[in-house]
Design an enzyme around this catalytic site. Structure first.
Site, short mmCIF file in Angstrom:
data_model
loop_
_atom_site.label_atom_id
_atom_site.label_comp_id
_atom_site.label_asym_id
_atom_site.label_seq_id
_atom_site.Cartn_x
_atom_site.Cartn_y
_atom_site.Cartn_z
N ARG A 72 -2.03 3.61 9.62
CA ARG A 72 -0.61 3.55 9.91
C ARG A 72 0.23 3.94 8.71
O ARG A 72 0.02 3.49 7.62
CB ARG A 72 -0.21 2.16 10.34
CG ARG A 72 1.12 2.19 11.03
CD ARG A 72 1.69 0.85 11.23
NE ARG A 72 2.62 0.56 10.17
CZ ARG A 72 3.00 -0.63 9.84
NH1 ARG A 72 2.48 -1.66 10.43
NH2 ARG A 72 3.87 -0.83 8.92
N ILE A 126 0.80 -1.22 0.00
CA ILE A 126 0.00 0.00 0.00
C ILE A 126 0.83 1.27 0.00
O ILE A 126 0.35 2.34 -0.39
CB ILE A 126 -0.96 0.00 1.22
CG1 ILE A 126 -1.96 1.16 1.16
CG2 ILE A 126 -0.17 0.05 2.52
CD1 ILE A 126 -2.89 1.14 -0.02
N TYR A 127 2.10 1.21 0.40
CA TYR A 127 2.88 2.43 0.55
C TYR A 127 3.04 3.15 -0.78
O TYR A 127 3.62 2.63 -1.73
CB TYR A 127 4.26 2.14 1.14
CG TYR A 127 4.27 1.62 2.55
CD1 TYR A 127 3.16 1.78 3.40
CD2 TYR A 127 5.38 0.98 3.07
CE1 TYR A 127 3.17 1.31 4.70
CE2 TYR A 127 5.40 0.50 4.39
CZ TYR A 127 4.29 0.67 5.18
OH TYR A 127 4.31 0.20 6.47
N SER A 128 2.52 4.38 -0.80
CA SER A 128 2.51 5.18 -2.03
C SER A 128 1.97 4.38 -3.20
O SER A 128 2.42 4.51 -4.34
CB SER A 128 3.91 5.73 -2.34
OG SER A 128 4.28 6.70 -1.38
N HIS A 129 0.99 3.52 -2.89
CA HIS A 129 0.29 2.73 -3.89
C HIS A 129 1.24 1.90 -4.75
O HIS A 129 1.05 1.78 -5.97
CB HIS A 129 -0.60 3.61 -4.76
CG HIS A 129 -1.68 4.31 -4.00
ND1 HIS A 129 -2.47 5.29 -4.54
CD2 HIS A 129 -2.09 4.18 -2.70
CE1 HIS A 129 -3.34 5.73 -3.62
NE2 HIS A 129 -3.11 5.06 -2.49
#
Length: 336
Positions: free
Chosen positions: A336, A60-63
């Protein structure tokens, strides 16, 4: 650099893990403060040079940018057989059916997408990012077992949940002879110690590796005042939701971190990390870095030995906090 086995496994990991949540195309919708590919590679190269071999990211981090940038940097600069890479599954940017969560369908889809972005055949640690109230845990644990048996992950871990959930998952895996979790990535630092009530004793009893996230409380433990203005502090709603509510009392603890730092002539960040590192089950705090120069200071925390009186001084003003990280059935957002 010091290394330790990841809990009850034979995997050697550095005692500092590089967290890459800050890797992404600058100005992206999720993390506007993220740093681009060139800076991300510089951070990874610095980490490798310091002996860090443990890297953490998430789908999910920065998609997906974080996985992509980390994968490129490691492929270019590291020996894959010497490093340990962790990524996560649960969140995706889509709210359409079957796109997120911990169903068999979602897990099998997301592991393939993560490996493609990372340009890797496998990850060393595949972590469930949250507990999925909408999928039977039996389905999740069997799917994770199949991911391991397929060779796409070496081990599995969990993150940000209640202790009863973690123990339930482990018991179900054990009963079916499926792969069990070897690590817990939880929210733990001097300003948030709710995990010490149940999760930390559970992990110690079962020899589960603890890899805390937000070890510096999103920067709040690195400076004596909270009025500094950075791009992240102005745009990171998650950090504000985690720490702003208890600012009055927490500032007393921050002051004590500053006192210990002055006592030993070290940085406040090193004090905060040293406090975590002296805990038995803490294998490697996850240190996020968007500047290569910040990493050496973090690694130097391994040289700091806090006396018992120092630990007591840092801990004695703590008061209970609202639970942050693990979420209830009614909540379903990226916290988060």
């Amino acid at each position: 650099m010091d290394y330790r086995k990841l809990g009850n496994t034979g995997l050697d990991v550095s005692r500092i893990c590089l967290g890459t949540m800050g890797f992404g195309r600058p100005g992206n919708e999720m993390f506007p403060w993220a740093v681009g590919e060139e800076t991300s590679e510089a951070v990874v190269k610095k980490a490798l040079g310091l002996g860090i071999n443990f890297f953490d990211t998430a789908n999910i981090y920065s998609h997906g940018d974080s996985e992509e940038f980390l994968g490129k940097a490691l492929k270019k600069n590291a020996n894959r057989d010497e490093i340990a890479v962790a990524t996560k599954v649960f969140f995706t940017p889509s709210d359409k059916p079957n796109q997120h969560g911990l169903s068999r369908k979602a897990i099998m889809t997301q592991i393939n997408q993560s490996l493609n972005r990372l340009q890797m055949d496998y990850v060393d640690l595949y972590i469930i990012h949250r507990w999925d109230y909408n999928t039977p845990i039996e389905e999740t644990m069997e799917a994770l077992h199949d991911v391991v048996k397929s060779g796409k992950a070496r081990y599995i871990g969990a993150s940000a949940m209640y202790s009863w959930q973690f123990e339930k998952a482990q018991a179900i895996a054990k009963a079916h002879n499926w792969t069990e979790f070897v690590s817990m990535q939880n929210h733990l630092n001097l300003l948030y110690r709710e995990e010490e009530r149940e999760m930390m004793p559970l992990c110690e009893d079962q020899n589960i590796a603890v890899t805390p996230y937000s070890p510096l409380a999103s920067g709040h433990l690195t400076r004596p005042t909270w009025d500094a203005r950075t791009k992240r502090s102005e745009t990171d709603k998650v950090a504000r939701s985690k720490y702003d509510a208890e600012e009055t009392n927490d500032m007393k603890i921050v002051k004590r971190v500053s006192d210990i730092a002055d006592k030993y002539g070290i940085t406040m960040a090193q004090v905060a990390l040293a406090w975590l590192l002296q805990k038995k089950q803490v294998v490697a705090p996850i240190v996020g870095a968007t500047n290569p120069d910040h990493l050496a200071s973090s690694v130097d925390a391994l040289k700091v030995n806090l006396a018992t009186e120092d630990v007591n001084y840092l801990e004695e003003l703590y008061v209970p906090h609202q639970v942050v990280g693990a979420y209830s059935k009614q909540e379903n957002d990226f916290t988060r």
